[in-house]
Design a protein around this motif. Structure first.
Motif, mmCIF file in Angstrom:
data_model
loop_
_atom_site.group_PDB
_atom_site.id
_atom_site.type_symbol
_atom_site.label_atom_id
_atom_site.label_comp_id
_atom_site.label_asym_id
_atom_site.label_seq_id
_atom_site.Cartn_x
_atom_site.Cartn_y
_atom_site.Cartn_z
ATOM 1 N N ALA A 57 43.105 48.684 37.596
ATOM 2 C CA ALA A 57 43.433 48.557 36.176
ATOM 3 C C ALA A 57 44.626 47.634 35.985
ATOM 4 N N GLU A 93 46.410 48.192 30.507
ATOM 5 C CA GLU A 93 45.460 49.315 30.507
ATOM 6 C C GLU A 93 46.113 50.565 31.097
ATOM 7 N N SER A 101 38.654 55.963 32.428
ATOM 8 C CA SER A 101 38.346 54.539 32.432
ATOM 9 C C SER A 101 36.849 54.373 32.629
#
Length: 219
Positions: A108, A112, A128
């Motif tokens: 990520a 994020e 996610s």
């Protein structure tokens, strides 16, 4: 200010995570640990809001550490965000069962990751897209080729809108993305999702995804 504990057995990764987190004005790192045993001790001794923990570590792994922490710290006191590479799908399900509040891939990006930490700190469950895919894959492969009648019966209690939102969650969409696609407000999406979880008895979105997949819903 959201106070974060970092747990990873690799110092270079902890340094990178600390740099990312402390660059955000609303986040600060208040503790670090390099193994699961130290993580459990730190979680009970440190006044923190979120524990960011790697799933694979020496001694006890992130899943077992999460389980032990949950025996002493409820989600209302300390939120747990698991960081993993997701190369073993069953880890996601194990972490759900242990009491984790969210999952992020080590791949990520900084934005994020920090957004995920803030969401978890505010009481949301974060999955996610990679985590959703891993959870779906594990449930589908280890579960049934056809819908589980019991799970399907639970989902039958949902309204058409609630089911539509559950289907979007299984596809890995967050509240904002679902809101944009369905022309709703993020608050309305969250309300429908919470009602769906309450109706089927799911503790969080991860359990909701697991139940939905068992009921035959696929991405």
């Amino acid at each position: 200010m959201v106070r974060v504990i970092l747990v990873d057995d690799q110092e270079m990764i902890r340094v990178g995570l600390r740099t990312i987190i402390e660059a955000h004005p609303d986040l600060s790192v208040v503790g670090e640990a390099a193994d699961g045993i130290a993580a459990v001790r730190l979680a009970t001794e440190t006044d923190a809001d979120v524990l960011l923990i790697d799933i694979r570590m020496p001694g006890i792994d992130g899943v077992e550490a999460t389980r032990r922490i949950r025996q002493q710290r409820t989600p209302e006191v300390l939120r747990i965000l698991v960081l993993t590479t997701f190369d073993e799908d069953e880890n996601v399900l194990r972490a759900v069962q242990a009491g984790a509040d969210g999952f992020f891939s080590k791949g990520a990006g900084p934005a994020e990751l920090t957004a995920g930490i803030l969401q978890v700190a505010r009481g949301h469950n974060v999955l996610s897209p990679t985590a959703v895919n891993a959870l779906v894959a594990h449930v589908a492969e280890g579960g049934r080729a056809v819908a589980d009648p019991a799970a399907a019966s639970l989902l039958a209690s949902l309204t058409p809108r609630e089911r539509e939102i559950v289907e979007a969650i299984v596809r890995g969409l967050d509240n904002a993305q679902i809101a944009e696609r369905l022309y709703l407000s993020p608050f309305t999406v969250k309300t429908h999702a919470n009602r769906a979880m309450a109706k089927v008895g799911a503790r969080d979105r991860a359990q909701l995804v697991s139940l939905a997949v068992q009921a035959g819903i696929r991405p």
